[in-house]
Scaffold this motif. Structure first.
Motif, PDB file in Angstrom:
ATOM      1  N   THR A  88       0.821  -1.220   0.000  1.00 27.30           N
ATOM      2  CA  THR A  88       0.000   0.000   0.000  1.00 27.30           C
ATOM      3  C   THR A  88       0.849   1.262   0.000  1.00 27.30           C
ATOM      4  O   THR A  88       0.337   2.346  -0.282  1.00 27.30           O
ATOM      5  CB  THR A  88      -0.922   0.027   1.231  1.00 27.30           C
ATOM      6  OG1 THR A  88      -0.128  -0.115   2.428  1.00 27.30           O
ATOM      7  CG2 THR A  88      -1.942  -1.109   1.172  1.00 27.30           C
ATOM      8  N   ASP A 147      -0.499   1.711 -12.082  1.00 27.36           N
ATOM      9  CA  ASP A 147      -0.407   3.073 -11.570  1.00 27.36           C
ATOM     10  C   ASP A 147       1.022   3.392 -11.157  1.00 27.36           C
ATOM     11  O   ASP A 147       1.777   2.510 -10.746  1.00 27.36           O
ATOM     12  CB  ASP A 147      -1.352   3.264 -10.379  1.00 27.36           C
ATOM     13  CG  ASP A 147      -1.060   2.281  -9.257  1.00 27.36           C
ATOM     14  OD1 ASP A 147      -0.997   1.056  -9.550  1.00 27.36           O
ATOM     15  OD2 ASP A 147      -0.882   2.714  -8.106  1.00 27.36           O
ATOM     16  N   THR A 197       0.202   0.860  -6.256  1.00 29.06           N
ATOM     17  CA  THR A 197      -0.646   0.412  -5.149  1.00 29.06           C
ATOM     18  C   THR A 197      -1.997  -0.141  -5.606  1.00 29.06           C
ATOM     19  O   THR A 197      -2.737  -0.697  -4.794  1.00 29.06           O
ATOM     20  CB  THR A 197      -0.934   1.587  -4.187  1.00 29.06           C
ATOM     21  OG1 THR A 197      -1.615   2.624  -4.908  1.00 29.06           O
ATOM     22  CG2 THR A 197       0.346   2.120  -3.582  1.00 29.06           C
ATOM     23  N   GLU A 198      -2.327  -0.006  -6.889  1.00 26.91           N
ATOM     24  CA  GLU A 198      -3.686  -0.313  -7.331  1.00 26.91           C
ATOM     25  C   GLU A 198      -3.838  -1.677  -8.013  1.00 26.91           C
ATOM     26  O   GLU A 198      -4.526  -2.550  -7.518  1.00 26.91           O
ATOM     27  CB  GLU A 198      -4.188   0.790  -8.273  1.00 26.91           C
ATOM     28  CG  GLU A 198      -4.420   2.112  -7.576  1.00 26.91           C
ATOM     29  CD  GLU A 198      -5.499   2.018  -6.509  1.00 26.91           C
ATOM     30  OE1 GLU A 198      -6.534   1.369  -6.777  1.00 26.91           O
ATOM     31  OE2 GLU A 198      -5.303   2.570  -5.405  1.00 26.91           O
ATOM     32  N   ARG A 258      -8.735  -6.430  -7.190  1.00 21.34           N
ATOM     33  CA  ARG A 258      -8.661  -5.411  -8.247  1.00 21.34           C
ATOM     34  C   ARG A 258      -7.851  -5.918  -9.439  1.00 21.34           C
ATOM     35  O   ARG A 258      -8.219  -5.720 -10.601  1.00 21.34           O
ATOM     36  CB  ARG A 258      -8.027  -4.123  -7.711  1.00 21.34           C
ATOM     37  CG  ARG A 258      -8.881  -3.335  -6.754  1.00 21.34           C
ATOM     38  CD  ARG A 258      -8.331  -1.941  -6.540  1.00 21.34           C
ATOM     39  NE  ARG A 258      -6.971  -1.938  -6.013  1.00 21.34           N
ATOM     40  CZ  ARG A 258      -6.675  -1.923  -4.723  1.00 21.34           C
ATOM     41  NH1 ARG A 258      -7.651  -1.947  -3.818  1.00 21.34           N
ATOM     42  NH2 ARG A 258      -5.412  -1.914  -4.316  1.00 21.34           N
TER      43      ARG A 258
END
Length: 921
Positions: A453, A520, A524-525, A559
């Motif tokens: 993160t 990204d 983190t995504e 995700r």
């Protein structure tokens, strides 16, 4: 026996006659044998007695024994050629006599059944959209033939096919026979063994050999077969076929236990893969331009295409030259513009981009688009046949192979990734001189999640990390760069071997993040590359559902899988689970894991697709393709299927064009059939009674198998009574036989484990424990148990597959030959103890399996298999006896020069037994 020959059982059962076309399989084998004997008599006449069974090998020098082994090895390869040729003729006969829809393993057969069962065009269309099939060629060291020898065998195959023609005069037929004899003689003088251990680069070029020879051409043809089948069975529906069939590869990027695979080597591999595809496209487009000599006077040019041509000519910078070279020939002009860009793309792949004055194609989609323009223009101009027959195959080749030939998977094991992660912990700020948290602890998980993160910064100096960690991160960085550059599909997934926990998976994501593989900038995504856990042992397979349920609850993973198509791939290992628990337990645990993981996917909303880590031999999952897929749990495939193609399986399947086309259609049609029918079929319907029985059989089988492999004397017996240690000297692969250099069964790879047990004709990995399991069922349940086994044999596809494959293996086991190998064990107590255990279980297994199947003798139900085996066994047995003699002499000699001579002959014997059995590891 190899998978290609086993698959022919389906055709034999369909009733095809042994004589089809000009010569029978027996005639072909006789012709090849006579030509081989011509070569032997010319170069080594004293070896003719070896084939007659009258030679006294104990008096042979190591050099003469090596020559005998070489001749026997050539004979096995020639027999395989005759068998493949016969299998092709059987298939053609069935298609001619009864129609293609009667030929199992074809799209027509599957779709004709679908029509009969009332499956709608909409259901077919939906399935085609989600269909994803990818055979993955691996770098596993199980192929012992050199490329130059493979090329000569391919010429023999083609000449044998020519010989079938009825149009030849005796003179012309004699010339063909002379050509075949010349190729056999060239093989004799070339030698099949690698004199030096092949490099990874050699393995890469060997893998690409099959694309150049057959796959670039035949994969688009396989798509055309599906096109035709759809039109015949659903004539009122138009289907658009996506590029659902693509090849993957591990060669050049599989680091698991192979220190020779580096980022530099992977970069070289990517260039070779790209250049192979680009050069093929150039050849095809040059041929296409030559064929499309269509003048605008003869065929009006659609206005839209004329505008595209003008734009292409303007962008080329050579408008006048191109127009003058092909005046009035719009299609040639347009294809010439494509060629200029393709040449620039090739120079870019070669690292010569600065030398090109033409713009390169940015990615494969641009080339696909431009070929579609040609295809549609011809269709609009009322020439749909030319569009479909000439242009579409080229366009489909680009869709399937893109600018990378294969999707290259990265692979490493968790021991290495964990070491790299600990290095990253030490490199982080605020940790001082302490140690990283204990693996599996809450603190370790917290650190992993925190790092995932935390936005990427320049705080960490990668160069300060240990070289191994830097190299691993560089691997991911390279993948990120290539995805943004030459081809987004050049890489497939990151395969994480020895996955034991969610933390292992999170660690894979963190390393991918450090390498820049997140979409990204902060990292983190979403991870762009799928992280695929590999569950190998039985314990790992049992833990897999809980691990994946927990993993798919983590937001980052959810995700990422959503962006990757709502799919999480999981790899399951056949080899190590077999080595761990034996044949029955492995098959049952693999089936259970798939059922449970499929349910996890439904619960979490992220579908789970399976990557099957199969090998060539039965004990490594190498059952016949169609039957193996048909036996997978209902709903576990749903059109998504990945499978490894390892070692000798690649040459058996893809060395010849006809066979490669058949194998690709067989794989694709079997996946299509399972997706359409599996959840409707009674044979795959869950049965609590059958499941309980399989659980009991697996447990009893594993107990018996474990009792053998954990016996304190087994390692001593195995090392002496097999060529286990000598196999490591055979230069058939770039990787070591053990992952970490340890000298124990635990660290021994599954391939040499299976390989050595096959060489000494024990083959315990394919049957040991089965007899004890079946006997236990009968002892505990009596007549009810016998009735249950009978119903399972008739109604359970998985149980039937197990019994069938064990029965075939029993036909190959030979205790008389095995006892010769046991004689190499110097400790009489060890020898007698272990051999007695094997002898007892073998007798029990044969008795129990035949009781269940109703056969009088092993493989009685498989006449094609039995006939092929009978052709080989006398020579295999002779080679086994020669190998025992060579092992004895090699191990006893203390003369370096003499040992070297024995070593060469011994390695050749290993190669020859493998050729005879049709499989190594």
């Amino acid at each position: 026996m190899n998978e290609e020959l086993r698959e022919s059982e389906l055709e034999a059962e369909a009733g095809a006659p042994p004589l089809i076309g000009g010569i029978s399989s027996r005639d072909a084998a006789d012709i090849l044998f006579d030509l081989l004997m011509d070569v032997v008599r010319r170069h080594q006449p004293e070896l003719e007695a070896v084939f007659a069974g009258g030679a006294n090998i104990s008096g042979f020098s190591p050099e003469l024994m090596a020559r005998a082994l070489q001749a026997q090895g050539i004979w096995f390869q020639l027999l395989s050629i005759a068998d493949q040729n016969a299998a092709m003729r059987r298939r053609r006969h069935i298609e001619r006599e009864r129609g293609r829809e009667s030929l199992r393993g074809t799209f027509d057969h599957v779709l004709a059944d679908a029509v009969d069962e009332g499956i709608s065009p909409k259901e077919i269309e939906d399935l085609l959209r989600s269909l994803r099939i990818r055979p993955v060629i691996t770098a596993h060291p199980t192929e012992s033939k050199r490329v130059t020898v493979l090329e000569k065998y391919r010429k023999i195959y083609l000449l044998l096919r020519e010989l079938e023609g009825a149009r030849w005069t005796e003179r012309e037929r004699g010339a063909i026979l002379a050509d075949i004899r010349d190729q056999i003689e060239l093989v004799w003088m070339t030698g099949e063994l690698h004199l030096e251990k092949p490099t990874v680069e050699h393995e890469v070029l060997r893998g690409l050999h099959f694309f150049d020879e057959t796959l670039f051409e035949k994969a688009p043809e396989m798509m055309a077969l599906l096109d035709g089948a759809l039109k015949r069975n659903y004539p009122d529906q138009q289907f658009e076929l996506p590029p659902f069939f693509q090849f993957g590869s591990w060669i050049g990027a599989d680091r698991d236990g192979n220190p020779h695979v580096t980022t530099s080597v992977t970069g070289w591999t990517l260039r070779q893969n790209a250049l192979a595809a680009l050069r093929h496209y150039r050849e095809r487009i040059v041929a296409l331009a030559r064929a499309l000599s269509i003048t605008e006077r003869a065929l009006p040019v659609p206005q839209g295409f004329r505008q595209e041509l003008e734009h292409a000519l303007n962008m080329s910078g050579d408008q006048q030259i191109i127009a003058q070279r092909n005046p009035g020939e719009p299609y040639r002009q347009f294809l010439t513009c494509i060629l200029r860009k393709l040449d620039a793309t090739t120079r870019r792949a070669e690292g010569q981009e600065a030398r090109s004055r033409h713009a390169a194609l940015r990615h494969a989609d641009e080339l696909i688009h431009e070929l579609r323009l040609v295809e549609r223009a011809l269709e609009e101009a009322n020439s749909p046949g030319i569009a479909a027959d000439l242009v579409r195959p080229v366009r489909r080749a680009v869709e399937l192979f893109r600018f990378s030939t294969v999707r290259l998977d990265l692979r490493e094991n968790t021991t290495r990734t964990t070491q790299a992660l600990q290095s990253l912990w030490w490199a982080g700020t605020g940790h001082g001189e302490g140690n990283p948290p204990e693996l599996g602890s809450r603190e370790w998980r917290t650190w992993l999640l925190h790092e995932l993160t935390r936005p990427l910064t320049t705080e960490r100096v990668i160069e300060a990390l240990p070289a191994e960690t830097t190299e691993l991160i560089a691997m991911f960085a390279q993948a990120a760069e290539i995805r943004r550059g030459l081809d987004r599909d050049a890489f497939g997934s990151f395969i994480l071997s020895m996955t034991r926990s969610v933390d292992d998976i999170l660690g894979g994501y963190l390393l991918a993040k450090e390498g820049g593989l997140f979409l990204d900038t902060a990292g983190t995504e979403i991870c762009a590359m799928p992280i695929v856990p590999l569950f190998e042992t039985i314990d790992d397979l049992r833990a897999a559902p809980a691990i994946m349920r927990e993993a798919l609850a983590i937001p980052l993973i959810r995700r990422s899988t959503h962006w990757q198509g709502g799919l999480q791939e999981v790899m399951i290992g056949y080899s190590d689970s077999n080595k761990d628990g034996g044949f029955v337990a492995s098959n049952w645990e693999l089936a259970k894991a798939q059922v449970s993981l499929t349910l996890v996917g439904e619960e979490t909303g992220t579908a789970i697709a399976f990557f099957h880590g199969r090998g060539g031999s039965v004990s490594r999952g190498g059952a016949p393709t169609g039957r193996a897929i048909a036996a997978q749990p209902a709903g576990s495939i749903r059109g998504r299927f990945r499978v490894t193609e390892q070692g000798e399986v690649v040459s058996y399947k893809y060395a010849n064009k006809g066979t490669s086309l058949y194998q690709m259609e067989l794989l694709a049609s079997s996946v299509l059939e399972h997706a359409l029918k599996s959840e409707r079929e009674r044979a795959l319907r869950p049965s609590r009674e059958f499941d309980d029985a399989m659980e009991a059989l697996a447990g009893a089988s594993r107990a018996a198998y474990t009792g053998l492999i954990t016996h304190p004397d087994l390692v001593t017996y195995f090392q002496a009574a097999s060529p286990l240690e000598e196999i490591s000297m055979l230069n058939i692969g770039s990787r070591p036989a053990r992952r970490f250099g340890a000298n124990s069964l635990k660290d021994l790879r599954a391939i040499p484990w299976v390989f050595a047990w096959a060489q000494n004709r024990h083959l315990i990995t394919g049957w040991y424990g089965v007899g004890s399991a079946l006997q236990s069922m009968l002892e505990v349940r009596g007549d009810k148990g016998a009735d249950l086994l009978d119903r399972m044999f008739k109604e359970s596809r998985l149980f039937r597959l197990i019994i069938d494959e064990v029965e075939k293996i029993l036909a190959v086991v030979d205790l008389e030959i095995a006892s010769d190998y046991a004689g190499l064990v110097s400790d009489e107590r060890v020898r007698d103890t272990i051999f007695a255990l094997i002898e007892k279980e073998l007798a029990l297994t044969a008795k129990m399996v035949l009781k269940v199947s109703g056969s009088a003798s092993p493989a009685e139900r498989f006449p094609q298999f039995r006939a092929s085996l009978a052709e080989r066994l006398p020579t295999i047995n002779e080679v086994n006896r020669e190998q025992v003699e060579l092992l004895r002499r090699f191990r006893a000699s203390d003369n370096d020069q003499e040992r070297e001579a024995f070593k060469s002959a011994l390695l050749l014997s290993i190669n020859t037994v493998a050729a005879g059995l049709g499989a190594t590891g």
